[in-house]
Scaffold this motif. Structure first.
Motif, PDB file in Angstrom:
ATOM      1  N   TYR A  12     -15.758  43.869 -30.703  1.00  0.00           N
ATOM      2  CA  TYR A  12     -17.149  44.237 -30.332  1.00  0.00           C
ATOM      3  C   TYR A  12     -17.083  44.336 -28.831  1.00  0.00           C
ATOM      4  CZ  TYR A  12     -18.909  43.700 -35.252  1.00  0.00           C
ATOM      5  OH  TYR A  12     -18.890  43.853 -36.623  1.00  0.00           O
ATOM      6  N   LEU A  13     -16.395  43.622 -28.157  1.00  0.00           N
ATOM      7  CA  LEU A  13     -16.629  43.325 -26.783  1.00  0.00           C
ATOM      8  C   LEU A  13     -16.115  44.623 -25.992  1.00  0.00           C
ATOM      9  CD1 LEU A  13     -14.558  39.954 -26.325  1.00  0.00           C
ATOM     10  CD2 LEU A  13     -17.110  40.387 -25.937  1.00  0.00           C
ATOM     11  N   LYS A  14     -15.146  45.224 -26.247  1.00  0.00           N
ATOM     12  CA  LYS A  14     -14.682  46.444 -25.667  1.00  0.00           C
ATOM     13  C   LYS A  14     -15.782  47.796 -25.930  1.00  0.00           C
ATOM     14  CE  LYS A  14      -9.919  45.596 -24.736  1.00  0.00           C
ATOM     15  NZ  LYS A  14     -10.166  44.844 -23.380  1.00  0.00           N
ATOM     16  N   ARG A  15     -16.257  47.580 -27.269  1.00  0.00           N
ATOM     17  CA  ARG A  15     -17.090  48.460 -27.627  1.00  0.00           C
ATOM     18  C   ARG A  15     -18.716  48.509 -26.745  1.00  0.00           C
ATOM     19  NH1 ARG A  15     -18.154  53.369 -29.227  1.00  0.00           N
ATOM     20  NH2 ARG A  15     -19.883  53.606 -30.701  1.00  0.00           N
ATOM     21  N   LEU A  16     -18.885  47.064 -26.645  1.00  0.00           N
ATOM     22  CA  LEU A  16     -20.076  46.892 -25.929  1.00  0.00           C
ATOM     23  C   LEU A  16     -20.269  47.593 -24.427  1.00  0.00           C
ATOM     24  CD1 LEU A  16     -21.162  43.587 -27.119  1.00  0.00           C
ATOM     25  CD2 LEU A  16     -22.625  45.713 -27.553  1.00  0.00           C
ATOM     26  N   ILE A  17     -18.762  47.379 -23.928  1.00  0.00           N
ATOM     27  CA  ILE A  17     -18.435  47.640 -22.334  1.00  0.00           C
ATOM     28  C   ILE A  17     -18.596  49.374 -22.427  1.00  0.00           C
ATOM     29  CG2 ILE A  17     -16.824  47.943 -20.478  1.00  0.00           C
ATOM     30  CD1 ILE A  17     -15.961  44.923 -21.347  1.00  0.00           C
ATOM     31  N   SER A  18     -17.976  49.955 -23.595  1.00  0.00           N
ATOM     32  CA  SER A  18     -17.865  51.577 -23.537  1.00  0.00           C
ATOM     33  C   SER A  18     -19.283  52.126 -23.779  1.00  0.00           C
ATOM     34  CB  SER A  18     -16.932  51.922 -24.572  1.00  0.00           C
ATOM     35  OG  SER A  18     -17.626  51.664 -25.945  1.00  0.00           O
ATOM     36  N   LEU A  19     -20.095  51.199 -24.331  1.00  0.00           N
ATOM     37  CA  LEU A  19     -21.670  51.771 -24.507  1.00  0.00           C
ATOM     38  C   LEU A  19     -22.530  51.248 -23.445  1.00  0.00           C
ATOM     39  CD1 LEU A  19     -22.082  50.683 -28.176  1.00  0.00           C
ATOM     40  CD2 LEU A  19     -21.960  52.979 -27.333  1.00  0.00           C
ATOM     41  N   LYS A  20     -21.885  50.484 -22.161  1.00  0.00           N
ATOM     42  CA  LYS A  20     -22.461  50.132 -21.077  1.00  0.00           C
ATOM     43  C   LYS A  20     -23.540  48.945 -21.430  1.00  0.00           C
ATOM     44  CE  LYS A  20     -21.403  54.142 -18.499  1.00  0.00           C
ATOM     45  NZ  LYS A  20     -20.093  54.205 -18.520  1.00  0.00           N
ATOM     46  N   LYS A  21     -23.565  48.209 -22.382  1.00  0.00           N
ATOM     47  CA  LYS A  21     -24.304  47.044 -22.699  1.00  0.00           C
ATOM     48  C   LYS A  21     -23.505  46.089 -22.449  1.00  0.00           C
ATOM     49  CE  LYS A  21     -26.953  49.321 -26.393  1.00  0.00           C
ATOM     50  NZ  LYS A  21     -28.160  48.621 -26.473  1.00  0.00           N
ATOM     51  N   ILE A  22     -23.403  45.858 -21.117  1.00  0.00           N
ATOM     52  CA  ILE A  22     -22.443  44.949 -20.534  1.00  0.00           C
ATOM     53  C   ILE A  22     -22.885  43.578 -20.207  1.00  0.00           C
ATOM     54  CG2 ILE A  22     -21.111  46.696 -19.446  1.00  0.00           C
ATOM     55  CD1 ILE A  22     -22.584  45.874 -16.872  1.00  0.00           C
ATOM     56  N   TYR A  23     -24.388  43.307 -20.440  1.00  0.00           N
ATOM     57  CA  TYR A  23     -25.025  41.889 -20.181  1.00  0.00           C
ATOM     58  C   TYR A  23     -25.395  41.439 -21.638  1.00  0.00           C
ATOM     59  CZ  TYR A  23     -25.703  43.950 -15.900  1.00  0.00           C
ATOM     60  OH  TYR A  23     -25.541  44.994 -14.550  1.00  0.00           O
ATOM     61  N   VAL A  24     -24.883  40.211 -21.946  1.00  0.00           N
ATOM     62  CA  VAL A  24     -25.089  39.428 -23.246  1.00  0.00           C
ATOM     63  C   VAL A  24     -25.782  38.299 -22.909  1.00  0.00           C
ATOM     64  CG1 VAL A  24     -23.837  38.591 -25.151  1.00  0.00           C
ATOM     65  CG2 VAL A  24     -23.038  40.785 -24.322  1.00  0.00           C
ATOM     66  N   VAL A  25     -27.030  37.877 -23.768  1.00  0.00           N
ATOM     67  CA  VAL A  25     -27.826  36.757 -23.412  1.00  0.00           C
ATOM     68  C   VAL A  25     -27.225  35.807 -24.589  1.00  0.00           C
ATOM     69  CG1 VAL A  25     -30.135  35.831 -23.626  1.00  0.00           C
ATOM     70  CG2 VAL A  25     -29.757  37.636 -22.518  1.00  0.00           C
ATOM     71  N   THR A  26     -27.177  34.528 -24.608  1.00  0.00           N
ATOM     72  CA  THR A  26     -26.594  33.699 -25.684  1.00  0.00           C
ATOM     73  C   THR A  26     -27.611  32.679 -25.546  1.00  0.00           C
ATOM     74  OG1 THR A  26     -25.632  32.124 -23.775  1.00  0.00           O
ATOM     75  CG2 THR A  26     -24.072  33.881 -24.839  1.00  0.00           C
ATOM     76  N   GLN A  27     -27.754  32.109 -26.949  1.00  0.00           N
ATOM     77  CA  GLN A  27     -28.776  31.116 -27.187  1.00  0.00           C
ATOM     78  C   GLN A  27     -28.329  30.408 -28.452  1.00  0.00           C
ATOM     79  OE1 GLN A  27     -31.710  34.501 -28.176  1.00  0.00           O
ATOM     80  NE2 GLN A  27     -32.806  32.721 -29.098  1.00  0.00           N
ATOM     81  N   THR A  28     -28.719  29.058 -28.771  1.00  0.00           N
ATOM     82  CA  THR A  28     -28.517  28.539 -29.972  1.00  0.00           C
ATOM     83  C   THR A  28     -29.148  29.440 -31.219  1.00  0.00           C
ATOM     84  OG1 THR A  28     -28.734  26.247 -28.724  1.00  0.00           O
ATOM     85  CG2 THR A  28     -29.023  26.188 -31.380  1.00  0.00           C
ATOM     86  N   TYR A  29     -28.378  29.326 -32.108  1.00  0.00           N
ATOM     87  CA  TYR A  29     -28.793  29.850 -33.405  1.00  0.00           C
ATOM     88  C   TYR A  29     -29.016  28.846 -34.459  1.00  0.00           C
ATOM     89  CZ  TYR A  29     -28.774  33.226 -37.393  1.00  0.00           C
ATOM     90  OH  TYR A  29     -29.378  34.058 -38.478  1.00  0.00           O
ATOM     91  N   ASN A  30     -30.306  28.768 -35.069  1.00  0.00           N
ATOM     92  CA  ASN A  30     -30.472  27.814 -36.162  1.00  0.00           C
ATOM     93  C   ASN A  30     -30.081  28.638 -37.524  1.00  0.00           C
ATOM     94  OD1 ASN A  30     -30.868  25.616 -34.034  1.00  0.00           O
ATOM     95  ND2 ASN A  30     -33.114  26.587 -34.028  1.00  0.00           N
ATOM     96  N   GLY A  31     -30.114  29.897 -37.360  1.00  0.00           N
ATOM     97  CA  GLY A  31     -29.746  30.305 -38.805  1.00  0.00           C
ATOM     98  C   GLY A  31     -28.603  30.658 -39.398  1.00  0.00           C
ATOM     99  N   GLY A  32     -27.527  29.972 -38.654  1.00  0.00           N
ATOM    100  CA  GLY A  32     -26.175  30.324 -39.159  1.00  0.00           C
ATOM    101  C   GLY A  32     -25.919  30.135 -40.611  1.00  0.00           C
ATOM    102  N   ASP A  33     -24.899  30.739 -41.293  1.00  0.00           N
ATOM    103  CA  ASP A  33     -24.584  30.864 -42.866  1.00  0.00           C
ATOM    104  C   ASP A  33     -23.694  29.512 -42.866  1.00  0.00           C
ATOM    105  OD1 ASP A  33     -24.077  31.197 -45.338  1.00  0.00           O
ATOM    106  OD2 ASP A  33     -23.678  33.255 -45.138  1.00  0.00           O
TER     107      ASP A  33
END
Length: 167
Positions: A12-33
């Motif tokens: 997904y990394l290269k795909r996001l760059i190609s779509l110009k979605k180059i900013y990714v916000v990270t946060q804790t996720y409490n809903g993991g499977d």
């Protein structure tokens, strides 16, 4: 706990760059499977943006989270850090705030959580839902949190999904 988001994959990394979605916000996720996690890992949710301003607004909304950050995929250091986080031996499990099959998720919520939604409405609103009425929840992801929108006539509610789960 209900887990609607995609597991984030390295491709997904290269795909996001190609779509110009180059900013990714990270946060804790409490809903993991929990069924997918065999080790004790920290679940992190990633949300992509094509606009640094929107990414910064999201980060500000979750600023108390120790894992809150903005990663710029065109910054080599940031990109490499995300690649490290994606490795099998990483202490993190990454999720992407994307719902691949929205219709399937809606069906699951309609079936599994309809009683919870009804209880939430009875407890927290003045709505009196007749037996012949159906409330169709709409889903939305806001700052990495799943929300349910409920509408009856002109009245609308926006509720965190975790509140519905607890009802």
């Amino acid at each position: 706990m209900f887990q609607p988001f995609e597991i984030f994959k390295p491709l997904y990394l290269k795909r996001l760059i190609s779509l110009k979605k180059i900013y990714v916000v990270t946060q804790t996720y409490n809903g993991g499977d929990d069924n997918l996690v065999t080790e004790n890992k920290t679940n992190i949710l990633l949300t992509d943006y094509d606009d640094i301003g929107l990414a910064n607004i999201h980060k500000t909304a979750v600023k108390k989270d120790k894992y809150a950050s903005v990663i710029q995929l065109t910054n080599e250091k940031h990109y490499k850090k995300l690649e490290e986080m994606l490795r099998e031996d990483s202490p993190y499990k990454l999720y992407w705030s994307v719902i691949k099959d929205l219709d399937n998720i809606k069906r699951k919520i309609d079936v599994k959580y309809k009683d919870n939604i009804r209880r939430y409405i009875q407890k927290n609103t003045t709505w009196r839902i007749g037996g012949d009425e159906t409330i169709r929840p709409q889903l939305s992801v806001i700052f990495g949190e799943l929300f349910i929108f409920l509408k009856r006539g002109e009245q609308e509610l926006r509720v965190k999904f975790e509140e519905i789960e607890k009802s």
